[in-house]
Design an enzyme around this catalytic site. Structure first.
Site, short mmCIF file in Angstrom:
data_model
loop_
_atom_site.label_atom_id
_atom_site.label_comp_id
_atom_site.label_asym_id
_atom_site.label_seq_id
_atom_site.Cartn_x
_atom_site.Cartn_y
_atom_site.Cartn_z
N GLU A 1 0.83 -1.22 0.00
CA GLU A 1 0.00 0.00 0.00
C GLU A 1 0.86 1.26 0.00
OE1 GLU A 1 -2.86 -0.34 3.16
OE2 GLU A 1 -3.85 -2.05 2.24
N GLU B 1 -3.67 -8.91 -0.36
CA GLU B 1 -4.32 -8.69 0.93
C GLU B 1 -5.82 -8.69 0.70
OE1 GLU B 1 -2.42 -5.96 3.63
OE2 GLU B 1 -4.38 -5.13 4.20
#
Length: 815
Positions: free
Chosen positions: A438, A517
């Site tokens: 991220e 994820e």
């Protein structure tokens, strides 16, 4: 925001550290015994450090008085001792645990025989911003707390009787917040001394690949770099590569003699044929060892051992992941480096307990979120047959906290990446490198593409055998699929938003895709199950973790409850649902549903999740209000059918749902037994039962294993349950339980899985949570260890564990 990247010019040709294998209380003795049989010597430095949990001026000086400091053994995490406090500047991200500066000092004795050797100190991990001195000389600084490193001590040492060598380490996490989760503090992984001669194998240079594999034969390529640190040429240098595996040994042949100039080095490689190889696979993780030996003339100079596995894997754009000719999904889970009550100083036995619990649910892959793991952890994944995505960073140049790694990224990222790849690249469990999670640099396409290009280059230069991925974050918002960033990756990874990554594959079918994820939601599993190109997913998370408490509402919570398992390894209902989708053996479980499951965020940081999640599923048949009412009972199974019984009476048989939704029964409540039976071919093959609990009258104590060994791998979980007269656990019990030990053992930590309990993990008392608490026991020597659990008003319980002395480790990693 800087647009130039000075770290891109960092020289790559340097020598950096590796790691240690699990040893334990007899590690030092085993290492010394191993050392006598080779030119290289490895000595554990884990024991007997002096420690101070505050800053101290000139504590690096050899004559500094540390007599008032505490004596501790590494691995050591001083932050986990607490106390937690809302005022601690680690905040919700760090679980409100204490922070600051810690000092460690150790006196190292060296003999006259060491005087003409090269001496190195190797740290598997120090959290964080470490500075190291020997006899007052500063050796270096390392900001990243999860990367291994070493320093050469040669030239700063004293030898012989009465000589003292003071090794001092300062670690500093005073500037906070610096992490989004609990990171701990201290020398939390193993430390050792490595002694070599002038002619030695370069640290981390021995690398094994298996370029050709078939059931009948395999080609193993072994390569290493020999360094001559002498001022004189080394003549008649020969290298031998030997293998050892399940079927025995393959002796090495000494190669042709060659000379190495003074202060020079040479890289030597050789192909070794292996007939009828034992293949490393998930069900049969066969391991080999490659031994590189160096001699000059008839004199032995150095030896390096490297465990490895023979296996072939690849990602295919159309069909996903393949291992040894088998196509299957990566059923993964993410794990942080901490392990609940032990913090980040995790014994190998605790990691093994956790990994086995996840594997039992059908998990076959682990994501090391969001930093490199310990070498011990990877050794276990090799041993247990678990695949690994080894991840480097949670941020690049754009920080997520004021004092996180973004402050050091430009200077250290390429070096940290190179060190980690070279340390870990021989583990057969690793199938992916991850360049980041991220990353918030990606909205700046030119900057992000330049950084990712440099990182991928370092990964590939040091390990051409494995692909690189990244957990892309909101890629459609930052246009990663359009501006070329995603296609710099060998395997395109995306967090959440599984329909977006499927669309990215449809847009460009040559892309290999992976969910890096994902939530526990059924729709995300269906997207993986029903789309062959989709290689796999990694759940957030496999196990609850300390810190990131803001996701659950913040104080007084100190941890995150996103796991399949709680911190003690106890499964939630969603774990059994996952097992019904991922498990390969027949399974069936039931749970009470009291409310719909609240939706979790699929866009962390940009989408507001509920302030606190309410528990909607209970693994008991003891409702809070036991009067007449109807309960909703869910069933999770991979069997063809399941039948529910209340006190022996059938409530109906249901077939497995093709859309993976749970089975459901409406049950008029009655106390007693609620039992489910799973059927395959009309035969009952799996059962689960919930019983109504009465009044709490006693404790029930169970040891995870009846036998153990007195080392780092031999820790055992002792489960305490508050029970009624019939032995049924009382699910709402919160009694304070006291653990006591007699015999050669000690309690490492206590825990209950509660994210709202602020009591110390290191004291022998813990309040039960949902009727349970655990003590983590470590043997300190051979013999019988008795553990007793007591609580006011409840009958006491005991259990006994037999501990044996450990055998010397079969393999000792030096660097």
């Amino acid at each position: 925001m800087p647009t130039s990247l000075p770290f891109l010019s960092l020289p790559l040709r340097k020598r950096f550290p590796v790691s240690s294998f699990v040893a334990g209380l007899l590690f030092a003795c085993a290492l010394s015994a191993t050392a006598q049989n080779s030119a290289r010597q490895v000595r554990s430095l884990d024991a007997q450090w002096k420690f101070l949990a505050e800053d101290a001026k000139k504590a690096e000086a050899p004559d500094f008085n540390d007599s008032g400091w505490k004596t501790v053994d590494a691995p050591h995490d001083w932050s986990i001792a607490g106390p937690v406090d809302k005022a601690n500047t680690t905040g919700q991200g760090g679980g409100y645990f204490p922070n600051g500066v810690g000092w460690y000092r150790k006196d190292i004795a060296l003999t006259e025989a060491d005087a003409h050797k090269h001496v190195y100190v190797v740290f598997d991990g120090v959290m964080a911003n470490s500075d190291v001195w020997i006899n007052g000389a500063h050796l270096g600084k390392r900001p990243n707390g999860t990367v291994s490193f070493f320093y050469e001590l040669t030239g700063h040492l004293q030898f012989g009787a009465g000589a003292h060598n003071i090794l001092a380490v300062r670690c500093d996490n005073a500037q906070q917040p610096a992490s989004r989760w609990y990171e701990g503090a201290g020398i939390y992984r193993h430390v050792r001394l490595v002694v070599t001669g002038d002619l030695h194998i370069e640290p981390w240079s021995t690398v094994v690949t298996t370029p050709k594999i078939s059931p009948a034969s395999a080609t193993v390529h072994v390569e290493t770099t020999i360094v001559n640190d002498s001022d004189k040429p080394a003549t008649k240098v020969q290298v031998s590569f030997a293998l050892a595996g399940p079927a025995g040994k393959i002796p090495g042949d000494w190669g042709a003699p060659r000379d190495i100039p003074a202060k020079g080095m040479v890289t030597i490689g050789r192909d070794i044929p292996v007939a009828n190889p034992a293949i490393w696979d998930l069900d049969h993780p066969a391991m080999y060892t490659a031994t590189a030996s160096v001699r000059t003339g008839a004199a032995a100079a150095d030896t390096d051992e490297v465990p490895f596995g023979i296996r072939e894997f690849h990602f295919d754009a159309a069909t996903g992941f393949w291992l040894n000719g088998k196509n299957f999904k990566l059923k993964g889970a993410a794990m942080h480096i901490e392990a609940g009550g032990v913090g980040i100083a995790v014994p190998a036995g605790v990691y093994e307990h956790r990994l086995l619990a996840l594997k039992a649910l059908g998990v076959n892959a682990i994501r090391t979120a969001h930093n490199p793991p310990s070498p011990d952890f990877l050794d276990l994944c090799d041993k247990l047959g678990l695949l690994v995505m080894d991840e480097m960073f949670d941020q690049w140049t754009v920080g997520k906290n004021p004092f996180d790694y973004h402050l050091f990224f430009q200077q250290w990222a390429l070096r940290d990446t190179r060190d980690t790849v070279r340390r870990d690249r021989n583990h057969p469990s690793i199938i992916l490198w991850s360049a980041g999670n991220e990353i918030h640099d990606t909205p700046q396409a030119a900057l992000a593409n330049k950084i990712l290009t440099s990182l991928v280059q370092v990964f590939h230069e040091n390990d051409p055998s494995r692909p690189v991925t990244q957990g892309l974050f909101r890629p459609n918002a930052s246009h990663d699929y359009d501006n070329g960033l995603a296609d710099l990756l060998d395997v395109v990874g995306q967090n959440y938003r599984e329909q977006e990554i499927l669309a990215a594959h449809a847009q460009k079918p040559t892309r290999k895709i992976l969910g890096t994820e994902n939530t526990h939601d059924r729709n995300q599993w269906i997207a993986l199950r029903d789309n062959p190109p989709y290689s796999g997913q990694f759940l957030w998370t496999g196990i609850d973790y300390l810190g990131e408490a803001g996701e659950a509402g913040g104080w007084p919570l100190i941890g995150n409850g996103s796991g399949l398992l709680d911190r003690t390894g106890y499964p939630r209902a969603r774990a059994f649902e996952r097992e019904s989708w991922w498990g390969t053996t027949p399974n069936v479980h039931i749970a009470r549903r009291v409310a719909p499951t609240e939706r979790t965020s699929v866009d962390p940081g940009y989408e507001t999740a509920p302030a606190r999640f309410k528990q909607s599923l209970f693994l008991d048949w003891t409702p809070e209000k036991p009067g007449d009412h109807v309960e909703t009972v869910e069933g999770y199974t991979n069997c063809e059918e399941a039948e529910l019984f209340l006190n022996g009476k059938s409530l109906g048989r249901q077939k497995l749902h093709p859309d993976a939704t749970p089975l459901s029964w409406k049950v008029p409540y009655a106390p007693g037994s609620l039992k489910v039976v799973g059927y395959v071919g009309g035969k009952g093959v799996a059962t689960d039962e919930l019983l109504t609990a009465g009044k709490a009258t006693k404790l029930h104590l169970t040891a995870e294993h009846a036998k153990t060994t007195a080392d780092d791998s031999g820790v055992i979980y002792i489960y305490a349950e508050v029970a009624d007269d019939a032995g049924t656990m009382v699910p709402d019990a919160t009694n304070l339980i006291h653990f006591a030990v007699t015999g050669p053992g000690a309690i490492v930590a206590v825990d209950s899985g509660s994210n709202a309990d602020h009591d110390s993990f290191q004291k022998p008392d813990r309040h039960a949570y949902e009727g349970r608490a655990v003590a983590i026991l470590r043997a300190t020597g051979p013999g019988a260890i008795t553990v007793t659990a007591s609580s006011p008003g409840l009958a006491t319980a005991t259990t006994t564990v037999q501990a044996a002395a450990p055998a010397p480790p079969a393999f000792v990693r030096s660097f």
